[in-house]
Scaffold this motif. Sequence first.
Motif, PDB file in Angstrom:
ATOM      1  N   SER A 179      13.652  -6.362  -0.818  1.00  0.00           N
ATOM      2  CA  SER A 179      12.849  -7.243  -1.768  1.00  0.00           C
ATOM      3  C   SER A 179      11.569  -6.443  -2.601  1.00  0.00           C
ATOM      4  CB  SER A 179      12.335  -8.556  -1.095  1.00  0.00           C
ATOM      5  OG  SER A 179      11.461  -8.170  -0.399  1.00  0.00           O
ATOM      6  N   ILE A 180      11.269  -5.191  -2.187  1.00  0.00           N
ATOM      7  CA  ILE A 180      10.257  -4.527  -2.685  1.00  0.00           C
ATOM      8  C   ILE A 180      10.623  -4.042  -4.215  1.00  0.00           C
ATOM      9  CG2 ILE A 180       9.105  -2.101  -2.680  1.00  0.00           C
ATOM     10  CD1 ILE A 180       9.786  -1.984   0.155  1.00  0.00           C
ATOM     11  N   ASP A 181       9.715  -4.433  -5.193  1.00  0.00           N
ATOM     12  CA  ASP A 181       9.538  -4.280  -6.417  1.00  0.00           C
ATOM     13  C   ASP A 181       8.254  -3.609  -6.939  1.00  0.00           C
ATOM     14  OD1 ASP A 181       8.028  -6.283  -6.549  1.00  0.00           O
ATOM     15  OD2 ASP A 181       9.476  -7.828  -7.335  1.00  0.00           O
ATOM     16  N   GLU A 182       8.196  -3.333  -8.359  1.00  0.00           N
ATOM     17  CA  GLU A 182       6.919  -2.824  -8.664  1.00  0.00           C
ATOM     18  C   GLU A 182       5.855  -3.726  -8.617  1.00  0.00           C
ATOM     19  OE1 GLU A 182       9.495  -4.820 -12.162  1.00  0.00           O
ATOM     20  OE2 GLU A 182       9.908  -3.479 -10.165  1.00  0.00           O
ATOM     21  N   ASN A 183       5.842  -5.066  -8.387  1.00  0.00           N
ATOM     22  CA  ASN A 183       4.863  -5.738  -8.052  1.00  0.00           C
ATOM     23  C   ASN A 183       4.344  -5.940  -6.603  1.00  0.00           C
ATOM     24  OD1 ASN A 183       4.659  -6.725 -10.892  1.00  0.00           O
ATOM     25  ND2 ASN A 183       6.532  -8.151 -10.228  1.00  0.00           N
ATOM     26  N   THR A 184       5.268  -5.433  -5.517  1.00  0.00           N
ATOM     27  CA  THR A 184       4.860  -5.659  -4.228  1.00  0.00           C
ATOM     28  C   THR A 184       4.869  -4.372  -3.375  1.00  0.00           C
ATOM     29  OG1 THR A 184       7.120  -5.919  -3.657  1.00  0.00           O
ATOM     30  CG2 THR A 184       5.936  -8.071  -4.182  1.00  0.00           C
ATOM     31  N   VAL A 185       5.282  -3.359  -4.157  1.00  0.00           N
ATOM     32  CA  VAL A 185       5.280  -2.006  -3.412  1.00  0.00           C
ATOM     33  C   VAL A 185       3.931  -1.466  -3.003  1.00  0.00           C
ATOM     34  CG1 VAL A 185       4.916  -0.794  -5.513  1.00  0.00           C
ATOM     35  CG2 VAL A 185       6.196   0.226  -3.660  1.00  0.00           C
ATOM     36  N   GLU A 186       3.911  -0.939  -1.914  1.00  0.00           N
ATOM     37  CA  GLU A 186       2.614  -0.209  -1.546  1.00  0.00           C
ATOM     38  C   GLU A 186       2.676   0.981  -0.768  1.00  0.00           C
ATOM     39  OE1 GLU A 186       1.220  -2.810   1.733  1.00  0.00           O
ATOM     40  OE2 GLU A 186       0.710  -4.661   0.361  1.00  0.00           O
ATOM     41  N   PHE A 187       1.804   1.767  -1.002  1.00  0.00           N
ATOM     42  CA  PHE A 187       1.811   3.181  -0.552  1.00  0.00           C
ATOM     43  C   PHE A 187       1.999   3.357   0.853  1.00  0.00           C
ATOM     44  CE2 PHE A 187      -0.597   6.833   1.194  1.00  0.00           C
ATOM     45  CZ  PHE A 187       0.282   7.873   0.515  1.00  0.00           C
ATOM     46  N   ASP A 188       3.146   4.016   1.435  1.00  0.00           N
ATOM     47  CA  ASP A 188       3.487   4.165   2.810  1.00  0.00           C
ATOM     48  C   ASP A 188       3.327   5.544   3.254  1.00  0.00           C
ATOM     49  OD1 ASP A 188       4.559   4.000   5.229  1.00  0.00           O
ATOM     50  OD2 ASP A 188       6.603   3.452   4.736  1.00  0.00           O
ATOM     51  N   ALA A 189       2.056   5.544   4.117  1.00  0.00           N
ATOM     52  CA  ALA A 189       1.632   7.035   4.558  1.00  0.00           C
ATOM     53  C   ALA A 189       2.498   7.573   5.553  1.00  0.00           C
ATOM     54  CB  ALA A 189       0.380   6.927   4.529  1.00  0.00           C
ATOM     55  N   THR A 190       3.113   6.700   6.164  1.00  0.00           N
ATOM     56  CA  THR A 190       3.865   7.075   7.623  1.00  0.00           C
ATOM     57  C   THR A 190       4.693   8.543   7.285  1.00  0.00           C
ATOM     58  OG1 THR A 190       5.762   5.742   6.933  1.00  0.00           O
ATOM     59  CG2 THR A 190       3.986   4.514   8.183  1.00  0.00           C
ATOM     60  N   THR A 191       4.703   9.337   8.593  1.00  0.00           N
ATOM     61  CA  THR A 191       5.249  10.542   8.451  1.00  0.00           C
ATOM     62  C   THR A 191       6.803  10.360   8.095  1.00  0.00           C
ATOM     63  OG1 THR A 191       3.636  11.244  10.153  1.00  0.00           O
ATOM     64  CG2 THR A 191       5.872  12.487   9.871  1.00  0.00           C
ATOM     65  N   THR A 192       7.428   9.330   8.561  1.00  0.00           N
ATOM     66  CA  THR A 192       8.704   9.168   8.318  1.00  0.00           C
ATOM     67  C   THR A 192       9.219   8.781   6.897  1.00  0.00           C
ATOM     68  OG1 THR A 192       9.141   8.096  10.687  1.00  0.00           O
ATOM     69  CG2 THR A 192      10.746   7.704   8.718  1.00  0.00           C
ATOM     70  N   SER A 193       8.414   8.027   6.303  1.00  0.00           N
ATOM     71  CA  SER A 193       8.349   7.511   4.919  1.00  0.00           C
ATOM     72  C   SER A 193       8.104   8.804   4.028  1.00  0.00           C
ATOM     73  CB  SER A 193       7.422   6.427   4.286  1.00  0.00           C
ATOM     74  OG  SER A 193       7.593   6.040   3.150  1.00  0.00           O
ATOM     75  N   ILE A 194       6.939   9.612   4.308  1.00  0.00           N
ATOM     76  CA  ILE A 194       6.630  10.574   3.422  1.00  0.00           C
ATOM     77  C   ILE A 194       7.797  11.852   3.627  1.00  0.00           C
ATOM     78  CG2 ILE A 194       5.047  12.445   3.248  1.00  0.00           C
ATOM     79  CD1 ILE A 194       4.187   9.798   2.142  1.00  0.00           C
ATOM     80  N   GLU A 195       8.400  12.012   4.955  1.00  0.00           N
ATOM     81  CA  GLU A 195       9.173  12.976   4.957  1.00  0.00           C
ATOM     82  C   GLU A 195      10.755  12.597   4.059  1.00  0.00           C
ATOM     83  OE1 GLU A 195       9.861  13.412   8.994  1.00  0.00           O
ATOM     84  OE2 GLU A 195       8.071  14.793   9.340  1.00  0.00           O
ATOM     85  N   ALA A 196      11.115  11.523   4.254  1.00  0.00           N
ATOM     86  CA  ALA A 196      12.206  10.942   3.453  1.00  0.00           C
ATOM     87  C   ALA A 196      11.981  10.640   2.151  1.00  0.00           C
ATOM     88  CB  ALA A 196      12.515   9.351   3.927  1.00  0.00           C
ATOM     89  N   GLY A 197      10.820  10.727   1.656  1.00  0.00           N
ATOM     90  CA  GLY A 197      10.224  10.726   0.178  1.00  0.00           C
ATOM     91  C   GLY A 197      10.388  12.331  -0.326  1.00  0.00           C
ATOM     92  N   ALA A 198      10.000  13.151   0.565  1.00  0.00           N
ATOM     93  CA  ALA A 198      10.097  14.454   0.121  1.00  0.00           C
ATOM     94  C   ALA A 198      11.556  14.970  -0.079  1.00  0.00           C
ATOM     95  CB  ALA A 198       9.089  15.360   1.379  1.00  0.00           C
ATOM     96  N   GLU A 199      12.288  14.610   0.963  1.00  0.00           N
ATOM     97  CA  GLU A 199      14.031  15.074   0.648  1.00  0.00           C
ATOM     98  C   GLU A 199      14.377  14.405  -0.579  1.00  0.00           C
ATOM     99  OE1 GLU A 199      18.038  14.432   3.625  1.00  0.00           O
ATOM    100  OE2 GLU A 199      15.968  14.056   4.388  1.00  0.00           O
ATOM    101  N   LEU A 200      14.142  13.212  -0.726  1.00  0.00           N
ATOM    102  CA  LEU A 200      14.535  12.453  -2.181  1.00  0.00           C
ATOM    103  C   LEU A 200      14.028  13.199  -3.120  1.00  0.00           C
ATOM    104  CD1 LEU A 200      14.149   8.811  -0.902  1.00  0.00           C
ATOM    105  CD2 LEU A 200      16.363   9.850  -1.367  1.00  0.00           C
ATOM    106  N   TYR A 201      12.886  13.760  -3.318  1.00  0.00           N
ATOM    107  CA  TYR A 201      12.288  14.273  -4.300  1.00  0.00           C
ATOM    108  C   TYR A 201      12.839  15.360  -4.765  1.00  0.00           C
ATOM    109  CZ  TYR A 201       8.701  16.673  -6.960  1.00  0.00           C
ATOM    110  OH  TYR A 201       8.177  17.248  -8.228  1.00  0.00           O
ATOM    111  N   ALA A 202      13.055  16.344  -3.485  1.00  0.00           N
ATOM    112  CA  ALA A 202      13.861  17.559  -3.498  1.00  0.00           C
ATOM    113  C   ALA A 202      15.269  17.526  -4.232  1.00  0.00           C
ATOM    114  CB  ALA A 202      13.821  18.431  -2.118  1.00  0.00           C
ATOM    115  N   GLY A 203      16.008  16.471  -4.100  1.00  0.00           N
ATOM    116  CA  GLY A 203      17.380  16.381  -4.266  1.00  0.00           C
ATOM    117  C   GLY A 203      17.312  15.794  -5.708  1.00  0.00           C
ATOM    118  N   ASN A 204      16.363  15.154  -5.997  1.00  0.00           N
ATOM    119  CA  ASN A 204      16.549  14.414  -7.384  1.00  0.00           C
ATOM    120  C   ASN A 204      15.632  14.524  -8.571  1.00  0.00           C
ATOM    121  OD1 ASN A 204      18.850  12.453  -6.634  1.00  0.00           O
ATOM    122  ND2 ASN A 204      17.380  12.030  -5.116  1.00  0.00           N
TER     123      ASN A 204
END
Length: 308
Positions: A179-204
Amino acid sequence: MKTFKWIGATLTGMLLSFPGLAQEAEGSWTAQMQQLDSSQMTLLLIIGVVLLLIVIIMGVMLYLLSFLMTVIRQDNPALAAQPSWWDNFKEKFVTGKMKPIEQEADIQLDHSYDGIVELDNFMPPWLAYVFYLSIGFAIIYFVNYSVLGIGKTQMEEYEEELAIAAMEEEARGESMLASIDENTVEFDATTTSIEAGAELYAGNCSACHAMDGGGGVGPNLTDEYWIHGGDIKDIFSVVKYGVVEKGMIPWQDQLSPEQMQQVSSYILTLKGTTPANPKEPQGEKYEPVIEEPLDALGEDELGAEPAE
């Protein structure tokens, strides 16, 4: 009457002593009642009233029958000399065969308390039957849970409840992430989230914004200037809907809401880093809005009259 109430309470307690039986019965009954509509509730109410009337009528009939038998016994000396059905019932199931007062000396114990003597009567039949029932219940319980292993022990039920709770918690988490959207999204600073985001960023994203975020076809993501806003909600919105007129595709059909949150959170971590070939700033300088504490506001801003 108190005796029958006690027996009913005892039997109910024995039945509810099965592990989880009380909770399962209560839960299933509550769930079934919640599924009934008004017509079904009305039907159940009518059935309950009819059953109550049947019980009342049967009670009245038994009373009238007993009264009639009393009248007949009074008019017939031969019947009056014989014990009634109620006397037989009480002797067999309730009180047992009591010693006459004249013979109580035969069962009198050899001690007294301030002149009060004690008789060695047999156990009342109803109590003996309850005792026998408890023995049978214990045997069935032991065989069912300890010998055959059919029933679940309390520890097994506890572990099952923990597993169900874990699955429900996981389902709630997945529902919240979906249910996360542009109105409810929050910055997730957890290591798991940042590492997953880095992998997505590198691929896309790296093909247009460079691996270090310095920019290429797309803008620089490491400076303080943003075209569409530098808040987590703004970045999430751009990732989700894209900027088609400038060549950035929407990612909402390829990434889940959780993945878009992860890559948006990772992009925010690039701010202030030093890329190898940074692109010139584009857009406007983004300054986060800092909310002042309430006590720092003037009285006129709070709607109060200014002090003279």
